[in-house]
Design a protein around this motif. Sequence first.
Motif, PDB file in Angstrom:
ATOM      1  N   THR A  85       0.808  -1.217   0.000  1.00  0.00           N
ATOM      2  CA  THR A  85       0.000   0.000   0.000  1.00  0.00           C
ATOM      3  C   THR A  85       0.838   1.262   0.000  1.00  0.00           C
ATOM      4  N   ALA A  86       2.138   1.167   0.339  1.00  0.00           N
ATOM      5  CA  ALA A  86       2.996   2.346   0.353  1.00  0.00           C
ATOM      6  C   ALA A  86       3.965   2.293  -0.821  1.00  0.00           C
ATOM      7  N   HIS A  87       3.942   3.307  -1.644  1.00  0.00           N
ATOM      8  CA  HIS A  87       4.858   3.364  -2.779  1.00  0.00           C
ATOM      9  C   HIS A  87       6.260   3.716  -2.289  1.00  0.00           C
ATOM     10  N   GLU A  88       7.250   2.997  -2.802  1.00  0.00           N
ATOM     11  CA  GLU A  88       8.632   3.306  -2.464  1.00  0.00           C
ATOM     12  C   GLU A  88       9.193   4.270  -3.506  1.00  0.00           C
ATOM     13  N   PRO A  89      10.088   5.192  -3.107  1.00  0.00           N
ATOM     14  CA  PRO A  89      10.538   6.230  -4.041  1.00  0.00           C
ATOM     15  C   PRO A  89      11.522   5.739  -5.095  1.00  0.00           C
ATOM     16  N   TYR A  90      12.082   4.540  -4.935  1.00  0.00           N
ATOM     17  CA  TYR A  90      13.040   4.024  -5.906  1.00  0.00           C
ATOM     18  C   TYR A  90      12.600   2.650  -6.379  1.00  0.00           C
ATOM     19  N   PRO A  91      12.931   2.305  -7.608  1.00  0.00           N
ATOM     20  CA  PRO A  91      12.582   0.967  -8.092  1.00  0.00           C
ATOM     21  C   PRO A  91      13.267  -0.094  -7.254  1.00  0.00           C
ATOM     22  N   CYS A  92      12.638  -1.246  -7.187  1.00  0.00           N
ATOM     23  CA  CYS A  92      13.164  -2.322  -6.367  1.00  0.00           C
ATOM     24  C   CYS A  92      14.370  -2.973  -7.048  1.00  0.00           C
ATOM     25  N   LEU A  93      15.109  -3.705  -6.269  1.00  0.00           N
ATOM     26  CA  LEU A  93      16.360  -4.314  -6.702  1.00  0.00           C
ATOM     27  C   LEU A  93      16.161  -5.074  -8.005  1.00  0.00           C
ATOM     28  N   HIS A  94      16.999  -4.746  -8.990  1.00  0.00           N
ATOM     29  CA  HIS A  94      16.847  -5.373 -10.293  1.00  0.00           C
ATOM     30  C   HIS A  94      18.152  -5.236 -11.064  1.00  0.00           C
ATOM     31  N   GLY A  95      18.216  -5.963 -12.184  1.00  0.00           N
ATOM     32  CA  GLY A  95      19.360  -5.850 -13.071  1.00  0.00           C
ATOM     33  C   GLY A  95      20.517  -6.756 -12.722  1.00  0.00           C
ATOM     34  N   GLY A  96      20.292  -7.732 -11.832  1.00  0.00           N
ATOM     35  CA  GLY A  96      21.367  -8.638 -11.453  1.00  0.00           C
ATOM     36  C   GLY A  96      20.831  -9.815 -10.676  1.00  0.00           C
ATOM     37  N   GLU A  97      21.733 -10.558 -10.054  1.00  0.00           N
ATOM     38  CA  GLU A  97      21.343 -11.712  -9.252  1.00  0.00           C
ATOM     39  C   GLU A  97      22.475 -12.065  -8.305  1.00  0.00           C
ATOM     40  N   PHE A  98      22.189 -12.992  -7.398  1.00  0.00           N
ATOM     41  CA  PHE A  98      23.170 -13.396  -6.391  1.00  0.00           C
ATOM     42  C   PHE A  98      24.107 -14.457  -6.981  1.00  0.00           C
ATOM     43  N   THR A  99      25.068 -13.998  -7.752  1.00  0.00           N
ATOM     44  CA  THR A  99      26.052 -14.903  -8.349  1.00  0.00           C
ATOM     45  C   THR A  99      27.421 -14.758  -7.712  1.00  0.00           C
ATOM     46  N   GLY A 100      27.591 -13.741  -6.862  1.00  0.00           N
ATOM     47  CA  GLY A 100      28.872 -13.555  -6.189  1.00  0.00           C
ATOM     48  C   GLY A 100      29.006 -14.476  -4.989  1.00  0.00           C
ATOM     49  N   PRO A 101      30.218 -14.632  -4.489  1.00  0.00           N
ATOM     50  CA  PRO A 101      30.431 -15.542  -3.363  1.00  0.00           C
ATOM     51  C   PRO A 101      29.887 -14.982  -2.059  1.00  0.00           C
ATOM     52  N   ALA A 102      29.535 -15.872  -1.147  1.00  0.00           N
ATOM     53  CA  ALA A 102      29.227 -15.458   0.213  1.00  0.00           C
ATOM     54  C   ALA A 102      30.523 -15.016   0.881  1.00  0.00           C
ATOM     55  N   VAL A 103      30.441 -13.946   1.661  1.00  0.00           N
ATOM     56  CA  VAL A 103      31.614 -13.436   2.387  1.00  0.00           C
ATOM     57  C   VAL A 103      31.189 -13.271   3.839  1.00  0.00           C
ATOM     58  N   PRO A 104      31.465 -14.245   4.691  1.00  0.00           N
ATOM     59  CA  PRO A 104      31.004 -14.160   6.085  1.00  0.00           C
ATOM     60  C   PRO A 104      31.501 -12.917   6.809  1.00  0.00           C
ATOM     61  N   GLU A 105      32.641 -12.368   6.378  1.00  0.00           N
ATOM     62  CA  GLU A 105      33.190 -11.201   7.071  1.00  0.00           C
ATOM     63  C   GLU A 105      32.545  -9.889   6.636  1.00  0.00           C
ATOM     64  N   SER A 106      31.719  -9.912   5.612  1.00  0.00           N
ATOM     65  CA  SER A 106      31.117  -8.669   5.119  1.00  0.00           C
ATOM     66  C   SER A 106      29.799  -8.377   5.827  1.00  0.00           C
ATOM     67  N   PRO A 107      29.577  -7.122   6.227  1.00  0.00           N
ATOM     68  CA  PRO A 107      28.268  -6.759   6.795  1.00  0.00           C
ATOM     69  C   PRO A 107      27.216  -6.469   5.730  1.00  0.00           C
ATOM     70  N   ASP A 108      27.619  -6.426   4.461  1.00  0.00           N
ATOM     71  CA  ASP A 108      26.737  -6.004   3.384  1.00  0.00           C
ATOM     72  C   ASP A 108      25.758  -7.120   3.024  1.00  0.00           C
ATOM     73  N   PRO A 109      24.446  -6.912   3.177  1.00  0.00           N
ATOM     74  CA  PRO A 109      23.484  -7.960   2.803  1.00  0.00           C
ATOM     75  C   PRO A 109      23.484  -8.250   1.306  1.00  0.00           C
ATOM     76  N   LEU A 110      24.035  -7.341   0.495  1.00  0.00           N
ATOM     77  CA  LEU A 110      24.080  -7.544  -0.954  1.00  0.00           C
ATOM     78  C   LEU A 110      25.494  -7.851  -1.427  1.00  0.00           C
ATOM     79  N   VAL A 111      26.354  -8.347  -0.553  1.00  0.00           N
ATOM     80  CA  VAL A 111      27.738  -8.587  -0.967  1.00  0.00           C
ATOM     81  C   VAL A 111      27.819  -9.583  -2.108  1.00  0.00           C
ATOM     82  N   GLY A 112      26.881 -10.526  -2.182  1.00  0.00           N
ATOM     83  CA  GLY A 112      26.887 -11.515  -3.252  1.00  0.00           C
ATOM     84  C   GLY A 112      26.080 -11.124  -4.477  1.00  0.00           C
TER      85      GLY A 112
END
Length: 888
Positions: A85-112
């Motif tokens: 019901t609430a419009h977000e001001p930016y388009p949602c995540l797109h243009g890629g996929e989770f093909t990068g490696p997992a990095v347990p030491e990274s805090p970034d949820p999108l590191v992969g």
Amino acid sequence: MPIVPSYKVLPHITHAGTNTGMNRKQESFVLGRGVAITAIFGLMLAGSGCLDRRAGALPAGQPTQAAPGSGASDAHVRLSVEPLTAHEPYPCLHGGEFTGPAVPESPDPLVGYRWREASAADSLQSYVLRPVAVSAVPARSFGNPSVATTGRGAVLVKGSGSLRFDFGVESAAWLEFDSADLSGSVEMSISEYNEPAIVNAGAQSPVKTKAPVRHGNTWRLELNKELYEGLRFGWVHVRSFDRPWHITDVRAVCQIKPANYDGRFACSDPLLTRIWYTGAYGVKVNLQKDYFGAILMERSDRFSWTGDAHTSQAAALVAFGNRDFVKLNLDRTAHDSNNIESYSLYWVLSLIDYFKYSGDTAALSQHLTNAQAKLDHANAIYADPRITFYGHDERLGACFEEPDRPETKNAYRMLFVRACREFAWAMRESGRAELAAQYERIADQRVSELRRDPAWVDRFGLHAAAEAVDAGAATPADQERLFQREFSDRLNRLSYSPFNQYFVIRAMARMNRPDEALTTVRDQWGGQIAYGGTTFFEVYRPSWNQALGRNDAVPNCQVGYTSLAHPWGGGVTKWLSEEVLGIKPTAPGFATVEISPRPGRTLTWVEGTVPTPRGPISARFDLHAGSARLQIPPGTTARVGIPKTGRAVQSIRLDGRLVWDGQYHPAVDITSATEDADFVWLDGLRQGDYAFSIRYTGHAAPFRDGPFVYPARFVKQDTHTGGNWGGIYGRDGSVLFSYDGPGKDRVRLPDYVASVVCRRGTGRQWVPSTEDIRVPAPDAANGSARIAVALFTGDPAPCQQSIVLDVALKAPREYQFALYFVDFDHKGRREAVELFDLDSRKLIAPVKVFRDLDGGAYAVYACRQPVRIRVNQLRGDNAVLSGLFFDP
């Protein structure tokens, strides 16, 4: 903005066994308006791809990382869809996929996550995080609060109180929750630490607590026109209650600028690996649509700071290789110095960094006239530069308080010399020999002037010394003297600012002190991670970790309200890639490269990749196994240093062929081999993959750095005496601040104190007359008629969060002093005290935090030098100080 259809993907979780081999399987659906929704097990993409990551729903081997502390479990996901019901001001995540490696030491949820074509032209995108932990106060007011971490049910609201949500990682985000039956009234809060945030006046919402805005059944906290803040913790406060209702979903809606981790770093110390990724994430999470951002928490200074961008862009070059975005930011900031002299020079250095990493001669030519003008201006003011800001460290003038000091002038002069040297290099490499010679002459002249004073080394403090070493102004003998004076002390070589610390560790690498430098990296940036940071802070002291709890609110000081997500702390990421991994360009665009790791004596292996215009350069050195592997792209020629780290290299073999055993054995892939004290150098390596085996002899001496040593000593905190100080404190003298009117202190100084000067803080009165025994007595007789008055910080004005007192001595001697605090009006004040040597401005005592001040508290210290006392606001409306008492 128009309201457009958007969708949320809701999982129906059924647990199953391990899904080996299936973690990249995808199911795709096409919804109205041609929007594709893709689910990767446990990672739901909504709208045009909004990432909805639910804690506890990540399968084993999932190619991304759960938030710190979230855990992971195996799950199958079946999707259903309902409108948001609430419009977000930016388009949602797109243009890629989770093909990068997992990095347990990274805090970034999108590191992969890998965007297929990340570029400077990309808009911001959005994704969703769920909390990883929930706490309820009081517990009886909420049913099933933990379901907010899973999205598998509703939180039942049964009374007034507060829910706190920890999202596990700081993000550029806004807070929302869903409820179809909300009744009564609520407010919401966000923060970078574990209490609702408050910032200075000037921000659109200085208090980060507000009633939410309703969008259908979604309730969103909207604190500024851009929506996002630095969000690690969020709250829903039930202010009034009339009947039970439900919270069906809680989320942080995060924004992100597409940037891929084309670089990487890892080593035998997982903390250093985490530091590299945390520095990179802190830069990435601050990126805006068309510029390098500065600060996540909106506190009125959220815009591009040219100098801050120097270290941010440096980190981006090695972590993301997003050279087009660095170029865009250089263009944007080319004529904006933020009215700070050093920031113009940092812009020149950033231009040269970009030229080194990109080989973009056209960009260098485009900005040539501007860069020359900045250098010529710096040369014109060299004799007496007027410095408004050089850093937050007390030795650098404590932000904007007292910056025009000899130390800042010397640091600026040496920064200018370095900028001239780097600019001359760029001119030579771009075929402008006359310009190169011109700026080399200027640098030589300034160094010659410096060296006319044989005692110049003794006049330089830590930061000026670091700039002198970086500028090449210090001979090896000078470097040794500077190291012993300023860098050998583990405490002294720490800067209050992670930004300025970058230049200190650069200098330590140049002085060939990798072990001490790595200790400093662990102390500065590793300490912030131990504190709970998932991004690096604006300022930091290691003693915070002893004075405060994990993720607690930190002291606010000369900086103002301290930011815990400041990308200017990201310089360490570039330093680790260039100095520890050892990959750095020696010609524009990596036409030539040096690969010479400096792991010191505390690391056994290091590996990583640096993105270049010619392709990635990768290296792995294992000192324990005696092996090295390199990958060099087309068009690059490498000089490789095989590190000795205190041992001897007996032999080196390339793919089994002997190339070194004390002398060079000709090989097709190597044009020459030489040796110095630290490396065996192999020259002329071109495109290809190389595998070396190395035989070492001897043993490196173990490295042990010294402990933190503080010259002053905290004696005690006294919460029993109250305002009746006579006979207990002040035997040698006392100062009762503004006791005889605003700015009119009641003073009785000891014979060994020359003066007590209040540099910052204003005398204000609570009540003109009281018999409250918490209030300091008017004299040592402890009379009953008292005036409730104190020095106050200037909250909420920016950069007015400190009280500063300078205590000058007639001669050094042992003495004791006590500071008296009382929270007379019960504002929940917490205050932090720092002590500095008044002459050198060096820190001389660990930070101490004083809380529960309603009944009054004395902070008692012992020292022997003149001292600067800084009292910092931590929580409460402001910080206060009522008296200063001297004793033998």
